[in-house]
Scaffold this active site. Structure first.
Site, short mmCIF file in Angstrom:
data_model
loop_
_atom_site.label_atom_id
_atom_site.label_comp_id
_atom_site.label_asym_id
_atom_site.label_seq_id
_atom_site.Cartn_x
_atom_site.Cartn_y
_atom_site.Cartn_z
N LEU A 34 -22.70 28.52 13.89
CA LEU A 34 -23.55 27.38 13.52
C LEU A 34 -24.38 26.85 14.68
O LEU A 34 -24.78 25.69 14.68
CB LEU A 34 -22.71 26.25 12.90
N PHE A 74 -25.27 40.02 11.11
CA PHE A 74 -26.53 39.36 11.44
C PHE A 74 -26.43 38.54 12.73
O PHE A 74 -27.45 38.26 13.35
CB PHE A 74 -26.96 38.38 10.33
N TYR A 142 -33.51 42.34 24.41
CA TYR A 142 -33.18 42.11 23.00
C TYR A 142 -33.18 43.43 22.23
O TYR A 142 -32.20 43.79 21.57
CB TYR A 142 -34.18 41.12 22.37
N LEU A 191 -44.69 32.76 13.73
CA LEU A 191 -46.06 32.41 13.39
C LEU A 191 -46.20 31.61 12.09
O LEU A 191 -46.82 30.54 12.08
CB LEU A 191 -46.92 33.70 13.30
N ASP A 284 -46.06 41.22 23.65
CA ASP A 284 -46.51 41.41 22.26
C ASP A 284 -47.29 42.71 22.10
O ASP A 284 -48.37 42.86 22.67
CB ASP A 284 -47.43 40.26 21.82
N1 UFG Z 1 -48.19 34.21 17.38
C1 UFG Z 1 -49.23 33.38 17.76
N2 UFG Z 1 -48.95 32.07 17.97
C2 UFG Z 1 -47.70 31.52 17.84
C3 UFG Z 1 -46.63 32.39 17.44
C4 UFG Z 1 -46.92 33.72 17.23
O1 UFG Z 1 -50.36 33.81 17.91
O2 UFG Z 1 -47.52 30.32 18.06
C5 UFG Z 1 -48.46 35.63 17.14
C6 UFG Z 1 -47.69 36.55 18.06
O3 UFG Z 1 -48.38 36.80 19.23
C7 UFG Z 1 -47.53 37.78 17.17
C8 UFG Z 1 -47.51 37.25 15.74
O4 UFG Z 1 -48.05 35.93 15.83
O5 UFG Z 1 -48.63 38.61 17.33
C9 UFG Z 1 -46.12 37.17 15.17
O6 UFG Z 1 -45.29 36.50 16.10
P1 UFG Z 1 -43.78 36.06 15.74
O7 UFG Z 1 -43.25 35.34 16.95
O8 UFG Z 1 -43.77 35.35 14.44
O9 UFG Z 1 -43.03 37.45 15.53
P2 UFG Z 1 -42.90 38.71 16.52
O10 UFG Z 1 -43.71 39.81 15.90
O11 UFG Z 1 -43.18 38.37 17.91
O12 UFG Z 1 -41.32 38.99 16.46
C10 UFG Z 1 -40.66 39.48 15.33
C11 UFG Z 1 -39.23 38.95 15.29
C12 UFG Z 1 -38.44 39.45 16.48
C13 UFG Z 1 -38.51 40.94 16.52
C14 UFG Z 1 -39.93 41.40 16.51
C15 UFG Z 1 -39.99 42.88 16.41
O13 UFG Z 1 -39.24 37.55 15.28
O14 UFG Z 1 -37.08 39.06 16.37
O15 UFG Z 1 -40.64 40.86 15.39
O16 UFG Z 1 -40.98 43.34 17.21
F1 UFG Z 1 -37.91 41.41 17.63
#
Ligand code: UFG
Length: 329
Positions: A34, A74, A142, A191, A284
């Site tokens: 939790l 998970f 990770y 995002l 990224d």
């Molecule tokens: N992004 C923005 N602004 C933000 C947040 C995200 O532009 O405030 C962009 C990121 O650069 C990325 C996209 O939105 O291009 C998605 O970002 P997320 O953080 O939502 O997700 P990620 O693709 O970075 O990560 C996800 C999972 C991780 C996993 C990964 C696999 O959350 O746990 O995919 O590559 F490891």
């Protein structure tokens, strides 16, 4: 009907699997510390054991209280960026404790194991869409920690006959269509919930992490998969274990850019989203899109909510209805 143990079942993806299992009539026990998960995310009817994975006595007690038809694992730390700052923390919490869990499952005669793995195994992939055969090259501790668990499961099968499914998630998104669960991270880094909060004026703007990527509009492309479709894929993969261990990439096979996500949130919410382009976020990759044909072919899985509009609509409905998330902190 089956009896299942779900570690991390109070977290975002885990609790949607718990709902899917219970909707199918199974008996579920959630094992969760939790810290990131929420007590209120565990549906009535599921048993909650609030304990650490590191608590050997608690873990052995629950596993001894079998028989279990499968363990779904998970529980994990899941932020790529954080793992770059605290590598050993991620390797200990995810890999070491996960391997200990696998060992305990073998000791207690659990026959099946389903692992939450990740697209982060692929680092910067050479081929898009990404198939299960793509070169593995985790770009972060990770991703590495999940790879270690995939390898531990390989040996657990080969030496002890523990059947396993390694499910590599792309971008889990959306919320339970009936509104029973949704996304609530603290801090939120993903995002879609952040863009929704900007639309709802709960935050001033969304920062777009770079618009100079080699993509049509310059922003990163991701494969957003509805969390309930993701949950359904777990049930399909579990059934497939009758024939042996499996590994699947879990996405829809379609990509959307950051700008497309922002436009979709504007369309669904009817509001304007203030956005500002900032620098790239370290680590990224430009494009991550899954090839999901192996999963579809071998298990018969097909997504029910694979259009971005539905994914965003469900996410928006939950976030609007729960301004403070599960509100249990
Ligand atoms: N992004 C923005 N602004 C933000 C947040 C995200 O532009 O405030 C962009 C990121 O650069 C990325 C996209 O939105 O291009 C998605 O970002 P997320 O953080 O939502 O997700 P990620 O693709 O970075 O990560 C996800 C999972 C991780 C996993 C990964 C696999 O959350 O746990 O995919 O590559 F490891």
């Amino acid at each position: 009907m089956g009896r299942y143990l779900v570690t991390g079942g109070a977290g975002y993806v885990g609790c949607h699997l718990v709902l899917a299992l219970m909707d199918a009539g199974h008996t579920v026990t959630v094992y969760d510390n939790l810290r990131q998960g929420h007590r209120a995310a565990v549906p009535p009817g599921a048993t909650l054991i609030a304990a650490e994975l590191a608590d050997v006595a608690a873990l052995n007690a629950v596993l001894a209280d079998g028989p279990w038809d499968a363990v779904f694992h998970f529980a994990a730390l899941s932020l790529v960026g954080e793992s770059m700052k605290r590598p050993f923390h991620y390797l200990m919490e995810n890999a070491a404790l996960g391997i200990r869990l696998i060992e305990a499952c073998v000791a207690h005669g659990v026959p099946r194991f389903v692992l939450s793995s990740t697209a982060a195994l692929f680092g910067n992939p050479e081929h898009i869409p990404i198939s299960e055969d793509e070169r593995i090259d985790p770009g972060s501790p990770y991703g590495e920690s999940k790879l270690m668990l995939e390898r531990a499961l390989f040996w657990a099968d080969r030496i002890h006959g523990l059947r396993s499914a390694c499910l590599r998630y792309f971008n889990a998104a959306g919320a339970d269509p009936a509104g029973r669960a949704g996304e609530d991270h603290n801090p939120e880094t993903h995002l879609i919930p952040l863009v929704i909060d900007a639309a709802l004026a709960r935050r001033p703007e969304i920062a777009v992490f770079g618009d100079d990527y080699p993509t049509p509009d310059g922003t990163c492309i991701r494969d957003y998969i509805h969390v309930s479709d993701l949950a359904e894929a777990h049930l399909r993969a579990l059934a497939r274990l009758e024939e042996g261990s499996v590994t699947y990439n879990l996405g829809n096979g379609a990509g959307h850019s950051v700008k497309q996500v922002i436009r979709m949130v504007e369309q669904v919410s009817g509001r304007t989203v203030p956005a500002r382009i900032v620098g790239r976020r370290a680590g990224d990759p430009a494009i991550l899109v899954a090839a999901s044909d192996k999963l579809r072919r071998e298990t018969g899985w097909a997504p029910r909510y694979d259009d971005l509009e539905t994914i965003v609509t469900h996410a928006f409905a939950w976030r609007q209805a729960h301004p403070r998330g599960y509100d249990d902190r």
